[in-house]
Scaffold this motif. Structure first.
Motif, PDB file in Angstrom:
ATOM      1  N   ALA A 144      32.652  24.155 117.030  1.00  0.00           N
ATOM      2  CA  ALA A 144      32.356  23.798 115.642  1.00  0.00           C
ATOM      3  C   ALA A 144      31.647  22.551 115.323  1.00  0.00           C
ATOM      4  CB  ALA A 144      33.667  23.809 114.708  1.00  0.00           C
ATOM      5  N   ILE A 145      31.699  21.542 116.480  1.00  0.00           N
ATOM      6  CA  ILE A 145      31.242  20.339 116.444  1.00  0.00           C
ATOM      7  C   ILE A 145      30.262  19.993 117.598  1.00  0.00           C
ATOM      8  CG2 ILE A 145      32.723  19.333 114.549  1.00  0.00           C
ATOM      9  CD1 ILE A 145      34.263  17.795 117.055  1.00  0.00           C
ATOM     10  N   ARG A 149      32.130  14.174 122.282  1.00  0.00           N
ATOM     11  CA  ARG A 149      31.634  12.865 122.512  1.00  0.00           C
ATOM     12  C   ARG A 149      32.408  11.853 122.208  1.00  0.00           C
ATOM     13  NH1 ARG A 149      27.493  15.057 125.028  1.00  0.00           N
ATOM     14  NH2 ARG A 149      25.735  15.782 123.970  1.00  0.00           N
ATOM     15  N   HIS A 150      33.448  11.809 121.335  1.00  0.00           N
ATOM     16  CA  HIS A 150      34.396  10.654 121.272  1.00  0.00           C
ATOM     17  C   HIS A 150      35.526  11.162 120.195  1.00  0.00           C
ATOM     18  CE1 HIS A 150      35.797   6.794 118.965  1.00  0.00           C
ATOM     19  NE2 HIS A 150      35.654   6.439 120.308  1.00  0.00           N
ATOM     20  N   VAL A 151      36.827  10.528 120.902  1.00  0.00           N
ATOM     21  CA  VAL A 151      37.947  10.842 119.939  1.00  0.00           C
ATOM     22  C   VAL A 151      38.374   9.544 119.613  1.00  0.00           C
ATOM     23  CG1 VAL A 151      40.240  11.503 120.015  1.00  0.00           C
ATOM     24  CG2 VAL A 151      38.645  12.876 121.043  1.00  0.00           C
ATOM     25  N   GLN A 152      39.051   9.272 118.321  1.00  0.00           N
ATOM     26  CA  GLN A 152      39.524   8.061 118.037  1.00  0.00           C
ATOM     27  C   GLN A 152      40.903   8.218 117.355  1.00  0.00           C
ATOM     28  OE1 GLN A 152      40.017   6.824 114.683  1.00  0.00           O
ATOM     29  NE2 GLN A 152      41.202   5.248 115.262  1.00  0.00           N
ATOM     30  N   GLY A 243      31.533  15.365 117.733  1.00  0.00           N
ATOM     31  CA  GLY A 243      30.914  16.210 118.717  1.00  0.00           C
ATOM     32  C   GLY A 243      29.372  15.811 118.421  1.00  0.00           C
ATOM     33  N   SER A 244      28.462  16.582 119.277  1.00  0.00           N
ATOM     34  CA  SER A 244      27.167  16.636 119.234  1.00  0.00           C
ATOM     35  C   SER A 244      26.478  17.212 117.964  1.00  0.00           C
ATOM     36  CB  SER A 244      26.529  17.197 120.526  1.00  0.00           C
ATOM     37  OG  SER A 244      27.036  18.918 120.626  1.00  0.00           O
ATOM     38  N   GLN A 245      27.393  17.914 116.995  1.00  0.00           N
ATOM     39  CA  GLN A 245      26.832  18.735 116.007  1.00  0.00           C
ATOM     40  C   GLN A 245      27.805  18.407 114.948  1.00  0.00           C
ATOM     41  OE1 GLN A 245      26.221  22.779 116.919  1.00  0.00           O
ATOM     42  NE2 GLN A 245      25.434  22.244 118.960  1.00  0.00           N
ATOM     43  N   GLY A 246      28.661  17.603 114.886  1.00  0.00           N
ATOM     44  CA  GLY A 246      29.365  17.307 113.770  1.00  0.00           C
ATOM     45  C   GLY A 246      30.559  16.556 114.047  1.00  0.00           C
ATOM     46  N   ARG A 247      31.420  16.316 112.903  1.00  0.00           N
ATOM     47  CA  ARG A 247      32.625  15.462 113.239  1.00  0.00           C
ATOM     48  C   ARG A 247      33.981  16.009 112.485  1.00  0.00           C
ATOM     49  NH1 ARG A 247      30.935  11.759 110.146  1.00  0.00           N
ATOM     50  NH2 ARG A 247      32.317  11.562 108.492  1.00  0.00           N
ATOM     51  N   ILE A 248      34.874  15.816 112.855  1.00  0.00           N
ATOM     52  CA  ILE A 248      36.369  16.062 112.303  1.00  0.00           C
ATOM     53  C   ILE A 248      36.969  14.889 111.817  1.00  0.00           C
ATOM     54  CG2 ILE A 248      38.525  17.342 112.354  1.00  0.00           C
ATOM     55  CD1 ILE A 248      37.260  19.444 113.692  1.00  0.00           C
TER      56      ILE A 248
END
Length: 348
Positions: A144-145, A149-152, A243-248
């Protein structure tokens, strides 16, 4: 066990034991039949509070109680190896609170013991069983995203906690990391698996436990995770997955969320909310249901909280502690016997 109630024993009588038992007694297919504490008075008071038939003043009696299908271990994590091990040795199934143990070596010992006995064993990582967290993972795994790339994630309490408090006590595995940091680390593991490299820094107390710790985890894919925990400052307790195409984005209480927001390139934000039918957001019933489902299915571990994943998290926590210089007295004794923190598989 396909149809009848699952019979629970509760080992320890502190706050988390009370919260879990309160949720258990509301489940129609669960029955709490026994409780144990090192104090008989404490066990009896707990039993009276929750209407439990048997109260034991020592752990061994609960471990040997053949009427108990599964034991919930709710001691401080410094005692998890001893308490869970005692129950597994006696043939009981076990749900053990997090952090699972003090270190990866102890975790590996419990896992080997459970597998050798053919008993069920699971870490009480309730976040992994939360329906909304499971939905988030499904979305991420489904692309979906895009590529993560990164988790915080962060978890901090304002305190202050006095030196005598268990969170400041090295003998009880005190500090922010094992008590609170296990959540951000486990969240990163849920989405990315075990990291290949770790950098960590911390502020330590006079007693030698971490007051706050920050770590940067990295993966061979190029993904990063920034995790933080503290017992000297209340944080947002929030998380995000980019992610490369979005964020949650997950607002306050990422490990028991009531909602999260999906942002995708070129689309309006989409909010996902918890189902009111799932109960209060702080409910522990989801992990209890997963244990009972697995027991009825004859499974020795849960696919939602796999033992190899628990062991991987413990290796990461070990690696962080290696870097910040936190060791516990029980581990010093272990080193005298030729045992260490457990195998650290990441580079400095």
């Amino acid at each position: 066990m396909a149809a009848e109630s699952v019979r629970w024993g509760i080992l320890a009588t502190g706050g988390i034991a009370a919260a879990f038992t309160a949720d258990l007694v509301d489940l129609p297919d669960a029955e709490v039949v026994a409780v144990a504490s090192r104090s008989e008075a404490s066990a009896k008071a707990f039993a009276e509070r929750f209407g439990i038939e048997r109260a034991y003043g020592e752990w061994g009696a609960l471990a040997e109680d053949a009427d108990v299908d599964v034991v919930y271990v709710a001691t401080p994590h410094s005692a998890h190896r001893a308490a869970a091990g005692l129950c597994l040795e006696a043939g009981r199934n076990v749900l053990c609170e997090k952090a699972f143990t003090l270190n990866a070596r102890e975790a590996a010992e419990l896992i080997a013991l459970a597998r050798g006995r053919g008993s069920f064993l699971m870490e009480a990582m309730w976040m992994y069983c939360n329906p909304l967290v499971r939905r988030l993972k499904e979305l991420v795994d489904g692309g979906a995203i895009g590529e993560v790339r990164h988790v915080q994630a962060d978890f901090g309490l304002a305190g202050p906690f006095p030196p005598a408090h268990r969170l400041r006590d090295p003998a009880q595995g005190g500090g922010a990391l094992l008590d609170l940091g296990v959540y951000p680390v486990s969240f990163a593991h849920l989405l990315l698996g075990e990291p290949s490299d770790i950098v960590a820094r911390a502020a330590l107390s006079d007693e030698g436990v971490d007051l706050q710790t920050g770590a940067l985890l990295s993966w061979e894919s190029g993904a990063l995770a920034s995790v933080h925990c503290s017992i000297v400052g209340g944080t947002a307790t929030a998380a995000s997955v980019t992610g490369s195409q979005g964020r949650i984005d997950i607002p306050y209480g990422f490990f028991f969320p009531d909602r999260f927001v999906l942002h995708r390139d070129g689309r309006d934000p989409q909010e996902f909310a918890a189902d009111p039918a799932d109960g209060p957001r702080n409910s522990l019933r989801h992990e209890a249901r997963e244990v009972m489902r697995a027991l009825r299915a004859g499974e020795s571990e849960s696919p939602l909280v796999p033992l190899e994943g628990t062991l991987a998290v413990m290796r990461t926590l070990d690696a962080i502690r290696e870097r910040i210089g936190v060791r516990y007295p029980a581990e010093t004794l272990g080193e005298d016997r030729g045992e260490g923190l457990g195998e650290v598989v990441t580079s400095a």
